[in-house]
Design a protein around this motif. Structure first.
Motif: not given
Length: 232
Positions: A4-29, A55-58
């Motif tokens: 789980l990663r918590f942030v104060d502000e983001t553009g969109s949790t979906n878009a930011d996680l999908l664009d994070d190429h270091g994210a793996v299945e099970g990660d949450w933003l 949002s979470t990645l599969i």
């Protein structure tokens, strides 16, 4: 294991996680606030402070069930987590991606895919019920101190368990579990699935890919794979 990663502000949790190429299945933003939150069909998702935006990645595998049925997993995980966070609160699923409290919208889900990466995004009205034209909304503000930080691990745990069940079980098991928490068979529904086009009929359950089956008055079955649905 979920991270789980918590942030104060983001553009969109979906878009930011999908664009994070270091994210793996099970990660949450999980964000306190979104500048560009969005719902289905490009709608703006209002993001008042105090609600849940996560949002979470599969990572899809070659032998996974049909990807559209991930929306059923997401719905079941969300309603399970809500029942733990707010026991006794009457919640139900509405096809394709809403959770209702009584007849009012409490939460929504948006799945987006790039290649074999799918992000499931969840918006839950924990503290505030934003005004939506033509829709009644509600929140959990009256059931105790449910916060994004307390809700996130509940949802992450439910989603991980049900994602495993989705991969190990027959598709019919997930479909049956979803139907048991949704509007009953025979319920009158109207699907707005194309601009200016609607289909009205009795709910006849889900197809094997998660599409909705509606029985028209003439007895024919319509298969609806996208669109908005209203009850009654």
């Amino acid at each position: 294991m979920s991270r789980l990663r918590f942030v104060d502000e983001t553009g969109s949790t979906n878009a930011d996680l999908l664009d994070d190429h270091g994210a793996v299945e099970g990660d949450w933003l999980v964000a306190r606030w979104q500048r560009g939150g969005r719902g289905r069909q490009g709608r703006i998702w209002l993001s008042p402070d105090g609600n849940f935006y996560g949002s979470t990645l599969i990572q899809l595998r070659n032998d996974d069930p049909q990807p559209p049925t991930l929306s059923l997993v997401a719905g079941l995980a969300l309603i399970e987590a809500l029942e733990i966070a707010a026991p006794g609160t009457p919640v139900s699923l509405k096809w394709p991606n809403d959770v209702l409290r009584g007849s009012d919208k409490l939460a929504g889900i948006l799945l987006e895919r790039t290649g074999n990466r799918v992000v499931a995004g969840f918006g839950v009205n924990l503290a505030v019920a934003p005004a939506i034209e033509g829709r009644k909304t509600t929140s959990l503000s009256d059931v105790g101190n449910v916060t994004a930080h307390s809700f996130a691990p509940l949802l992450a745990g439910s989603f991980a368990r049900l994602l495993g069940a989705w991969r190990m079980s027959e598709p019919s098991a997930i479909i049956s579990a979803w139907e048991a928490r949704a509007h009953p068979r025979g319920a009158r529904l109207t699907a707005h699935h194309r601009p200016g086009q609607t289909v009205t009929g009795a709910f006849e359950g889900l197809d094997s890919d998660g599409a909705m089956r509606l029985r028209s008055d003439d007895g024919s079955i319509n298969i609806v794979r996208s669109g908005d649905v209203s009850l009654g």
